[in-house]
Design a protein around this motif. Structure first.
Motif, PDB file in Angstrom:
ATOM      1  N   LEU A 134      42.597  41.003  45.513  1.00  0.00           N
ATOM      2  CA  LEU A 134      43.032  39.616  45.298  1.00  0.00           C
ATOM      3  C   LEU A 134      43.967  39.512  44.091  1.00  0.00           C
ATOM      4  CD1 LEU A 134      39.824  37.500  45.985  1.00  0.00           C
ATOM      5  CD2 LEU A 134      41.871  37.698  47.397  1.00  0.00           C
ATOM      6  N   TRP A 135      43.619  40.156  42.995  1.00  0.00           N
ATOM      7  CA  TRP A 135      44.495  40.148  41.827  1.00  0.00           C
ATOM      8  C   TRP A 135      45.831  40.821  42.148  1.00  0.00           C
ATOM      9  CZ3 TRP A 135      43.879  37.059  37.916  1.00  0.00           C
ATOM     10  CH2 TRP A 135      42.603  36.656  37.525  1.00  0.00           C
ATOM     11  N   LEU A 136      45.793  41.902  42.908  1.00  0.00           N
ATOM     12  CA  LEU A 136      47.026  42.586  43.287  1.00  0.00           C
ATOM     13  C   LEU A 136      47.882  41.699  44.187  1.00  0.00           C
ATOM     14  CD1 LEU A 136      48.296  45.379  42.814  1.00  0.00           C
ATOM     15  CD2 LEU A 136      47.273  46.104  44.958  1.00  0.00           C
ATOM     16  N   PHE A 137      47.257  40.986  45.102  1.00  0.00           N
ATOM     17  CA  PHE A 137      47.973  40.041  45.951  1.00  0.00           C
ATOM     18  C   PHE A 137      48.629  38.952  45.092  1.00  0.00           C
ATOM     19  CE2 PHE A 137      47.978  36.071  48.444  1.00  0.00           C
ATOM     20  CZ  PHE A 137      48.873  36.446  49.449  1.00  0.00           C
ATOM     21  N   GLY A 138      47.897  38.444  44.109  1.00  0.00           N
ATOM     22  CA  GLY A 138      48.460  37.458  43.189  1.00  0.00           C
ATOM     23  C   GLY A 138      49.644  38.016  42.425  1.00  0.00           C
ATOM     24  N   MET A 139      49.567  39.294  42.054  1.00  0.00           N
ATOM     25  CA  MET A 139      50.680  39.932  41.356  1.00  0.00           C
ATOM     26  C   MET A 139      51.918  39.973  42.248  1.00  0.00           C
ATOM     27  SD  MET A 139      52.578  43.085  40.805  1.00  0.00           S
ATOM     28  CE  MET A 139      51.719  44.112  41.898  1.00  0.00           C
ATOM     29  N   PHE A 140      51.762  40.364  43.500  1.00  0.00           N
ATOM     30  CA  PHE A 140      52.907  40.424  44.409  1.00  0.00           C
ATOM     31  C   PHE A 140      53.483  39.034  44.664  1.00  0.00           C
ATOM     32  CE2 PHE A 140      51.162  44.606  45.851  1.00  0.00           C
ATOM     33  CZ  PHE A 140      52.276  45.356  45.463  1.00  0.00           C
ATOM     34  N   ARG A 141      52.606  38.038  44.815  1.00  0.00           N
ATOM     35  CA  ARG A 141      53.082  36.660  45.021  1.00  0.00           C
ATOM     36  C   ARG A 141      53.884  36.180  43.806  1.00  0.00           C
ATOM     37  NH1 ARG A 141      52.654  33.369  49.465  1.00  0.00           N
ATOM     38  NH2 ARG A 141      52.349  31.724  47.965  1.00  0.00           N
ATOM     39  N   SER A 142      53.384  36.483  42.645  1.00  0.00           N
ATOM     40  CA  SER A 142      54.077  36.085  41.415  1.00  0.00           C
ATOM     41  C   SER A 142      55.408  36.815  41.291  1.00  0.00           C
ATOM     42  CB  SER A 142      53.193  36.388  40.197  1.00  0.00           C
ATOM     43  OG  SER A 142      53.850  36.059  39.017  1.00  0.00           O
ATOM     44  N   TRP A 143      55.427  38.077  41.644  1.00  0.00           N
ATOM     45  CA  TRP A 143      56.638  38.891  41.567  1.00  0.00           C
ATOM     46  C   TRP A 143      57.719  38.334  42.511  1.00  0.00           C
ATOM     47  CZ3 TRP A 143      57.230  43.351  38.534  1.00  0.00           C
ATOM     48  CH2 TRP A 143      58.420  44.043  38.751  1.00  0.00           C
ATOM     49  N   VAL A 169      64.985  37.812  34.607  1.00  0.00           N
ATOM     50  CA  VAL A 169      63.778  37.305  35.255  1.00  0.00           C
ATOM     51  C   VAL A 169      62.577  37.744  34.425  1.00  0.00           C
ATOM     52  CG1 VAL A 169      62.384  37.397  37.340  1.00  0.00           C
ATOM     53  CG2 VAL A 169      64.870  37.434  37.502  1.00  0.00           C
ATOM     54  N   ASP A 170      61.685  36.813  34.128  1.00  0.00           N
ATOM     55  CA  ASP A 170      60.472  37.111  33.359  1.00  0.00           C
ATOM     56  C   ASP A 170      59.329  37.416  34.330  1.00  0.00           C
ATOM     57  OD1 ASP A 170      58.567  37.396  31.419  1.00  0.00           O
ATOM     58  OD2 ASP A 170      58.242  35.243  31.184  1.00  0.00           O
ATOM     59  N   ASN A 171      58.975  38.682  34.406  1.00  0.00           N
ATOM     60  CA  ASN A 171      57.888  39.114  35.293  1.00  0.00           C
ATOM     61  C   ASN A 171      56.588  39.350  34.529  1.00  0.00           C
ATOM     62  OD1 ASN A 171      59.291  39.125  37.760  1.00  0.00           O
ATOM     63  ND2 ASN A 171      60.258  41.066  37.224  1.00  0.00           N
ATOM     64  N   SER A 172      56.450  38.722  33.367  1.00  0.00           N
ATOM     65  CA  SER A 172      55.269  38.987  32.540  1.00  0.00           C
ATOM     66  C   SER A 172      53.973  38.550  33.234  1.00  0.00           C
ATOM     67  CB  SER A 172      55.392  38.298  31.184  1.00  0.00           C
ATOM     68  OG  SER A 172      55.537  36.905  31.339  1.00  0.00           O
ATOM     69  N   ARG A 173      54.007  37.463  34.010  1.00  0.00           N
ATOM     70  CA  ARG A 173      52.807  37.029  34.733  1.00  0.00           C
ATOM     71  C   ARG A 173      52.409  38.092  35.756  1.00  0.00           C
ATOM     72  NH1 ARG A 173      53.988  32.208  37.875  1.00  0.00           N
ATOM     73  NH2 ARG A 173      54.353  31.297  35.842  1.00  0.00           N
ATOM     74  N   ALA A 174      53.384  38.633  36.462  1.00  0.00           N
ATOM     75  CA  ALA A 174      53.084  39.662  37.461  1.00  0.00           C
ATOM     76  C   ALA A 174      52.495  40.900  36.794  1.00  0.00           C
ATOM     77  CB  ALA A 174      54.341  40.015  38.245  1.00  0.00           C
ATOM     78  N   TRP A 175      53.044  41.297  35.655  1.00  0.00           N
ATOM     79  CA  TRP A 175      52.511  42.468  34.948  1.00  0.00           C
ATOM     80  C   TRP A 175      51.092  42.209  34.436  1.00  0.00           C
ATOM     81  CZ3 TRP A 175      54.321  46.988  35.826  1.00  0.00           C
ATOM     82  CH2 TRP A 175      55.661  47.157  36.153  1.00  0.00           C
ATOM     83  N   ALA A 176      50.845  40.994  33.969  1.00  0.00           N
ATOM     84  CA  ALA A 176      49.500  40.654  33.496  1.00  0.00           C
ATOM     85  C   ALA A 176      48.486  40.729  34.644  1.00  0.00           C
ATOM     86  CB  ALA A 176      49.498  39.256  32.874  1.00  0.00           C
ATOM     87  N   LEU A 177      48.868  40.233  35.807  1.00  0.00           N
ATOM     88  CA  LEU A 177      47.981  40.304  36.971  1.00  0.00           C
ATOM     89  C   LEU A 177      47.735  41.751  37.391  1.00  0.00           C
ATOM     90  CD1 LEU A 177      49.331  37.281  39.023  1.00  0.00           C
ATOM     91  CD2 LEU A 177      47.176  37.413  37.782  1.00  0.00           C
ATOM     92  N   ALA A 183      44.251  43.733  37.780  1.00  0.00           N
ATOM     93  CA  ALA A 183      43.877  44.301  39.084  1.00  0.00           C
ATOM     94  C   ALA A 183      43.495  45.777  38.986  1.00  0.00           C
ATOM     95  CB  ALA A 183      45.030  44.134  40.075  1.00  0.00           C
ATOM     96  N   VAL A 184      44.208  46.535  38.176  1.00  0.00           N
ATOM     97  CA  VAL A 184      44.010  47.988  38.136  1.00  0.00           C
ATOM     98  C   VAL A 184      42.578  48.383  37.774  1.00  0.00           C
ATOM     99  CG1 VAL A 184      44.700  50.089  36.892  1.00  0.00           C
ATOM    100  CG2 VAL A 184      46.436  48.585  37.860  1.00  0.00           C
ATOM    101  N   PRO A 185      41.944  47.807  36.726  1.00  0.00           N
ATOM    102  CA  PRO A 185      40.553  48.211  36.448  1.00  0.00           C
ATOM    103  C   PRO A 185      39.591  47.894  37.587  1.00  0.00           C
ATOM    104  CG  PRO A 185      41.476  47.054  34.567  1.00  0.00           C
ATOM    105  CD  PRO A 185      42.464  46.925  35.683  1.00  0.00           C
ATOM    106  N   PHE A 186      39.767  46.731  38.235  1.00  0.00           N
ATOM    107  CA  PHE A 186      38.904  46.399  39.370  1.00  0.00           C
ATOM    108  C   PHE A 186      39.074  47.418  40.495  1.00  0.00           C
ATOM    109  CE2 PHE A 186      38.634  42.246  37.359  1.00  0.00           C
ATOM    110  CZ  PHE A 186      37.325  41.895  37.622  1.00  0.00           C
TER     111      PHE A 186
END
Length: 140
Positions: A127-136, A4-12, A16-19
């Motif tokens: 919001l970015w973290l939510f997007g990361m979880f959705r992508s994951w 499984v390629d989770n690169s989008r989730a890692w990018a999100l 998210a972390v700096p924000f």
């Protein structure tokens, strides 16, 4: 077994972390200020509708205020707004300040002015973290 390629989730997550870090730092800093601050009522002396270029990346609209600290000493300070205010001279505003440097630490006592920026950073980071979880979840 498929990978499984989770690169989008890692990018999100990287976005998210700096924000979240900036928002969290601002929240803690403002909390510390509010917990140790004294309250005063300031009076607007002058308010400018023209930015003064105080900062290179921020055109501030200065507002000169006078207030008395808890010892009765009168102070004058200039606070900068991101946009012109409609306050006229003589208008009373709530201020917070630290006792050791009243004029240098004075800030508006308005909740939006105190918490708005750090709250916005925390919201965008969430919001970015939510997007990361959705992508994951979608990829797994």
């Amino acid at each position: 077994m498929a990978t499984v390629d989770n690169s989008r989730a890692w990018a999100l997550l990287v976005i998210a972390v700096p924000f979240l870090a900036v928002g969290g730092f601002g929240f803690l800093r403002t909390s510390r200020f509010v917990l140790h601050a004294k309250a005063a009522h300031g009076v607007v002396v002058s308010s400018s509708s023209r930015g003064d270029g105080q900062y290179q990346t921020f055109i501030g609209y200065p507002e000169v205020l006078t207030f008395s600290d808890s010892d009765g000493t009168e102070h004058t300070t200039t606070l900068y707004n991101g946009q012109p205010t409609n306050r006229r001279p003589g208008t009373t505003v709530k201020l917070l300040y630290w006792r050791h440097d009243p004029a240098g630490t004075a800030r508006y006592g308005d909740a939006g002015q105190l918490w708005g920026l750090s709250g916005a950073f925390l919201f965008v980071g969430a919001l970015w973290l939510f997007g990361m979880f959705r992508s994951w979840v979608r990829d797994n």
